[in-house]
Write an enzyme that holds these catalytic residues in place. Structure first.
Site, PDB file in Angstrom:
ATOM      1  N   CYS A  60       8.155 -74.051   9.870  1.00 29.37           N
ATOM      2  CA  CYS A  60       7.104 -73.154   9.427  1.00 29.37           C
ATOM      3  C   CYS A  60       6.130 -73.016  10.607  1.00 29.37           C
ATOM      4  O   CYS A  60       6.100 -73.891  11.468  1.00 29.37           O
ATOM      5  CB  CYS A  60       6.413 -73.774   8.221  1.00 29.37           C
ATOM      6  SG  CYS A  60       5.370 -72.646   7.326  1.00 29.37           S
ATOM      7  N   CYS A  64       8.272 -67.339   7.116  1.00 29.19           N
ATOM      8  CA  CYS A  64       7.091 -67.035   7.916  1.00 29.19           C
ATOM      9  C   CYS A  64       7.440 -66.285   9.196  1.00 29.19           C
ATOM     10  O   CYS A  64       6.628 -66.186  10.106  1.00 29.19           O
ATOM     11  CB  CYS A  64       6.330 -68.317   8.237  1.00 29.19           C
ATOM     12  SG  CYS A  64       7.366 -69.650   8.849  1.00 29.19           S
ATOM     13  N   CYS A  70      14.306 -69.931  15.092  1.00 32.96           N
ATOM     14  CA  CYS A  70      14.776 -71.160  15.712  1.00 32.96           C
ATOM     15  C   CYS A  70      15.727 -70.792  16.830  1.00 32.96           C
ATOM     16  O   CYS A  70      16.408 -69.774  16.746  1.00 32.96           O
ATOM     17  CB  CYS A  70      15.580 -71.994  14.709  1.00 32.96           C
ATOM     18  SG  CYS A  70      14.626 -72.889  13.515  1.00 32.96           S
TER      19      CYS A  70
END
Length: 137
Positions: free
Chosen positions: A11, A85, A89
Site C-alpha cells: 500500500c 491504491c 510492484c
C-alpha cells in the site's frame, strides 16, 4: 511456491490496509505463511483508527511500523497483493500478483475502518484457502 508460502501486502503508506491485511494473515494462518507488508511512500506511524479497529477483534498492531517497498521483498514473496491504491510492484516471473480494491482508511473514522477491516478479513480468508493445502495446520 515454497513449502511455506510467502505473501507481500503493498500500500502507498503501509499504514492502514496493508498493515491490517498482514495482521489478519498472520493471525488466521497461524504461522503457516510468511507475511510481509510495505509501502512505496511509507508513513511515520500506523493509522490509529486501524490500530483501534484491529484491537477490537483481538489483534494488536500498535507496535507495527511502516516499511519501504524493496525489490528484495517482492523477489522473496510468492504472492504480491496491492491494496487498491494504484501502487505497482516490480514484476518477476513466477510471482502471483493481485490487486484488492479497498477503500483507503486514511482520515476515516473507526466505524469506517471497521468495514475496511472486515472486507480485508474476507479477502484474507479466501487467500488462505487458495495458498494453503487442506489440513496443513
Amino acid at each position: 511456491m515454497s513449502e511455506k508460502p510467502s505473501v507481500l501486502f503493498v500500500c502507498v503508506h503501509n499504514a492502514g490496509r496493508s498493515q491490517m491485511a498482514a495482521a489478519w494473515l498472520t493471525h488466521l494462518a497461524g504461522g503457516r505463511v510468511e507475511v510481509r507488508s510495505a509501502g512505496s511512500n511509507p508513513g511515520d506511524t500506523v493509522n490509529p483508527a486501524a490500530v483501534e479497529a484491529m484491537a477490537e477483534v483481538g489483534i494488536d498492531i500498535s507496535a507495527a511500523t511502516p516499511k519501504i517497498l524493496t525489490v528484495d521483498a517482492v523477489k522473496e514473496s510468492d504472492v504480491c497483493i496491492t491494496m487498491g491504491c494504484g501502487d505497482t510492484c516490480p514484476v518477476f516471473p513466477g510471482k502471483r500478483y493481485l490487486d484488492w480494491q479497498l477503500e483507503d482508511p486514511s482520515g476515516q473514522s473507526v466505524a469506517a475502518v471497521r468495514r475496511i477491516r472486515d472486507d480485508i478479513k474476507f479477502l484474507v480468508d479466501g487467500l488462505i484457502k487458495e495458498i494453503l493445502p487442506e489440513g496443513s495446520k
